[in-house]
Design a protein around this motif. Structure first.
Motif, mmCIF file in Angstrom:
data_model
loop_
_atom_site.group_PDB
_atom_site.id
_atom_site.type_symbol
_atom_site.label_atom_id
_atom_site.label_comp_id
_atom_site.label_asym_id
_atom_site.label_seq_id
_atom_site.Cartn_x
_atom_site.Cartn_y
_atom_site.Cartn_z
ATOM 1 N N ASP A 130 0.866 -1.180 0.000
ATOM 2 C CA ASP A 130 0.000 0.000 0.000
ATOM 3 C C ASP A 130 0.906 1.235 0.000
ATOM 4 O OD1 ASP A 130 0.867 0.295 2.658
ATOM 5 O OD2 ASP A 130 -0.924 -0.690 3.454
ATOM 6 N N LYS A 186 0.957 7.422 9.597
ATOM 7 C CA LYS A 186 1.727 6.227 9.244
ATOM 8 C C LYS A 186 2.608 6.496 8.012
ATOM 9 C CE LYS A 186 -0.718 2.213 9.807
ATOM 10 N NZ LYS A 186 -1.874 1.308 10.077
ATOM 11 N N LEU B 156 -5.974 -3.635 1.391
ATOM 12 C CA LEU B 156 -4.921 -2.829 2.012
ATOM 13 C C LEU B 156 -4.769 -3.241 3.476
ATOM 14 C CD1 LEU B 156 -5.887 0.695 0.593
ATOM 15 C CD2 LEU B 156 -4.274 -0.968 -0.354
ATOM 16 N N ILE B 157 -3.575 -3.043 4.029
ATOM 17 C CA ILE B 157 -3.414 -3.447 5.429
ATOM 18 C C ILE B 157 -3.018 -2.301 6.348
ATOM 19 C CG2 ILE B 157 -2.943 -5.873 4.967
ATOM 20 C CD1 ILE B 157 0.016 -5.133 5.546
ATOM 21 N N ASN B 158 -2.852 -1.103 5.791
ATOM 22 C CA ASN B 158 -2.483 0.012 6.662
ATOM 23 C C ASN B 158 -3.554 1.093 6.745
ATOM 24 O OD1 ASN B 158 0.156 -0.119 8.088
ATOM 25 N ND2 ASN B 158 0.842 -0.755 6.058
ATOM 26 N N GLY B 159 -4.758 0.764 6.411
ATOM 27 C CA GLY B 159 -5.830 1.736 6.597
ATOM 28 C C GLY B 159 -6.504 2.158 5.317
ATOM 29 N N ARG B 199 1.817 -1.703 9.688
ATOM 30 C CA ARG B 199 1.837 -3.146 9.430
ATOM 31 C C ARG B 199 2.790 -3.474 8.294
ATOM 32 N NH1 ARG B 199 -0.502 -5.201 13.911
ATOM 33 N NH2 ARG B 199 -2.111 -3.720 14.534
#
Lengths: 303, 229
Positions: A130, A186, B156-159, B199
């Motif tokens: 991502d 993040k 997706l794994i970060n939001g 993550r």
């Protein structure tokens, strides 16, 4: 503060209000007019860098790396946009090395519109990484390692490592802003050094958003998408997530005769920048092919 | 459970064209529970095929049968019909059932009547939703019990991405944004700290990146080996 690797970064470091613009490679091989337009209208002291979109809206076209390289050759500093939709971590990291070898320094990490939004809806969506992980991959490459490990479990070493000015995107005017802000935190944790936002048409909402991210110490360039017609504004309200064009702007475009519309579009952009320039560090102008309006927008914004 | 839906009739008719004597075999497992491939559906399909063949003046026979599960060897003993007596079997089981049956009966073509679609649940009468992708590396512990691999159209794994639109996904107005669901749930649980954690990239060898997956319970395999000695 790390040493600036690009003019774009240097201008932000120097505290200037920075303008970036954007071009999109063509669907086909006829890229010369796009580069010529950029050379004619965007090669000015007032535009710090020009983004090159990466298969924007998932509509197949020439790639962002070739557009960025041709801008470099034309003496224009590019911001290479990279989406994680189409390539896995092998290809993304490889392309980052290639981009650096070609002289590209500014990179904007994006997730990318879903394949079903574009003209190849049957394609496989990749999203191996991502946008957060793409930024982290860049940070790792800068430290001389990639995402893989050798037989002993140590990160693979690179023979020569790149240095980038790493960017990310955020949607400030979405209805649920906290999850966007956490994701932004993040991105910064992963290495983002600048932010270019999704289109903003509501200065008050943007100011509120900027207050909420005061703790994030990364320069933000507000996104300005040029509205060419009232119909386009309505379309954006209907179809572009997190973008709200207020009724008064739509009305103004609708009330303007066709021959004056471009001038009004320019004025609207200028007024938006002017209203928001004190709460951010720059503006990212997305003119959707109307490069020739950029100088007018900068002038209308009083910059 | 595994959810499967019946293939279009034209596709089924086309794949059966070369065969005169066909066993239409339902499965009493998942596909019976989602009301697409059980005993009753096998009966109906066989009857439809008979009517069609008669209308098209084709010489073909269709016999229906059903067993508890087509993915386990022991249940084949319960077949009323002898599979080897047929030119082909039209199986209403999921992809696992069709393939397993092909291994058990290598001399007979086993054809799929179904498209196996997802692992899901019956959320309302006549409505099944996807809940699991079988990715091999479950993340539900830190996502408030909502799967981002399944419920986020980009996995997706970060939001959440920029495509979240009034709680819906950019892919489809009717589809909830999975990450917004996760965010709301974690907030309710007072566990937004889980959302905040960065993550790492996923290991796709646990998913489909490492070829065919296998489950081995070593206690049982060792026991079997010992017994054999």
């Amino acid at each position: 503060m790390s040493e600036a690797v690009s003019k774009f970064q240097r201008n932000l470091d120097a505290g200037k209000f920075v303008i970036t613009a954007e071009i999109g490679p063509p669907k086909g091989t006829n890229i010369a007019p796009v580069i010529e337009g950029a050379r004619k209208h965007l090669k000015s002291g007032k535009v710090s860098a020009v983004n090159v979109t990466d298969i924007q809206t998932a509509v197949m076209r020439a790639g962002s790396m070739v557009g960025a390289k041709l801008l470099l050759d034309a003496g224009i500093e590019p911001v290479l946009q990279m989406v994680t939709r189409d390539r896995n971590r092998l290809a993304l990291q490889s392309d980052l090395l290639s981009a650096y070898i070609l002289g590209i320094r500014n990179v904007l990490a994006l997730t990318g519109d879903h394949v079903t939004m574009g003209d190849h809806p049957q394609a496989m969506p990749v999203y191996d990484l991502d946008s957060v992980l793409l930024l982290q991959a860049m940070t790792n490459l800068e430290a001389g390692t990639d995402m893989g490990v050798d037989l002993k479990g140590n990160p693979n070493r690179l023979d020569g490592s790149p240095t980038f000015f790493k960017g990310a995107c955020v949607t400030p005017c979405t209805e649920e802003v906290e999850p966007q802000i956490i994701k932004l935190e993040k991105k910064v944790e992963a290495g983002a050094q600048f932010i270019q936002t999704q289109a903003v048409y509501e200065p008050a909402a943007f100011e509120k958003f900027m207050k909420r991210i005061e703790h994030i110490d990364v320069p933000v360039l507000v996104g300005i998408v040029m509205l060419k017609t009232a119909g386009m504004a309505k379309y954006m309200n209907r179809s572009v997530p997190g973008v709200v064009v207020p009724d008064d702007i739509i009305q103004r475009l609708a009330d303007t005769p066709k021959e004056d519309r471009q001038k009004v579009s320019i004025d609207i952009c200028g007024e938006l920048i002017s209203a928001m320039k004190d709460c951010c560090r720059g503006a990212h102008l997305m003119t959707l092919g109307w490069d020739h309006c950029v100088a007018g927008i900068i002038e209308a914004a009083g910059l | 459970m595994i959810v499967a839906e019946r293939k279009p009739m034209e596709e089924i008719v086309e794949m059966l064209a070369p065969y005169k004597k066909v066993l239409v075999l339902g499965c009493g497992g998942c596909v019976a529970v989602c009301l697409t491939g059980g005993e009753r559906q096998a009966e109906m399909l066989a009857s439809q095929l008979r009517i069609l063949a008669r209308r098209q003046d084709r010489q073909a026979s269709f016999t229906e049968d059903c067993i508890t599960r087509q993915c386990e060897r022991e249940f084949f003993d319960d077949l009323n019909e002898n599979v080897e007596d047929f030119d082909a079997v039209l199986s209403l089981a999921c992809g696992a059932g069709v393939q397993y049956m092909s291994e058990v009966f290598p001399s007979v073509p086993i054809l799929p009547a179904m498209n196996t679609t997802f692992l899901g649940s019956n959320v309302a009468p006549g409505k099944w939703d996807e809940y699991c992708r079988g990715c091999g590396d479950c993340v539900l512990a830190w996502t408030g019990g909502i799967c981002p691999i399944t419920k986020c159209s980009k996995s997706l794994i970060n939001g959440t991405c920029g495509g979240t639109n009034n709680g819906k996904c950019e892919v489809n107005d009717e589809m909830d944004c999975g990450w917004l669901l996760i965010y709301k749930r974690l907030k309710e649980l007072g566990r937004l700290d889980e959302y905040r954690k960065l993550r790492p990239a996923r290991d796709h060898r646990k998913d489909r990146g490492g070829g065919v997956r296998r489950l081995i319970l070593s206690e049982m395999t060792e026991e079997e080996e010992e017994a054999a000695q």
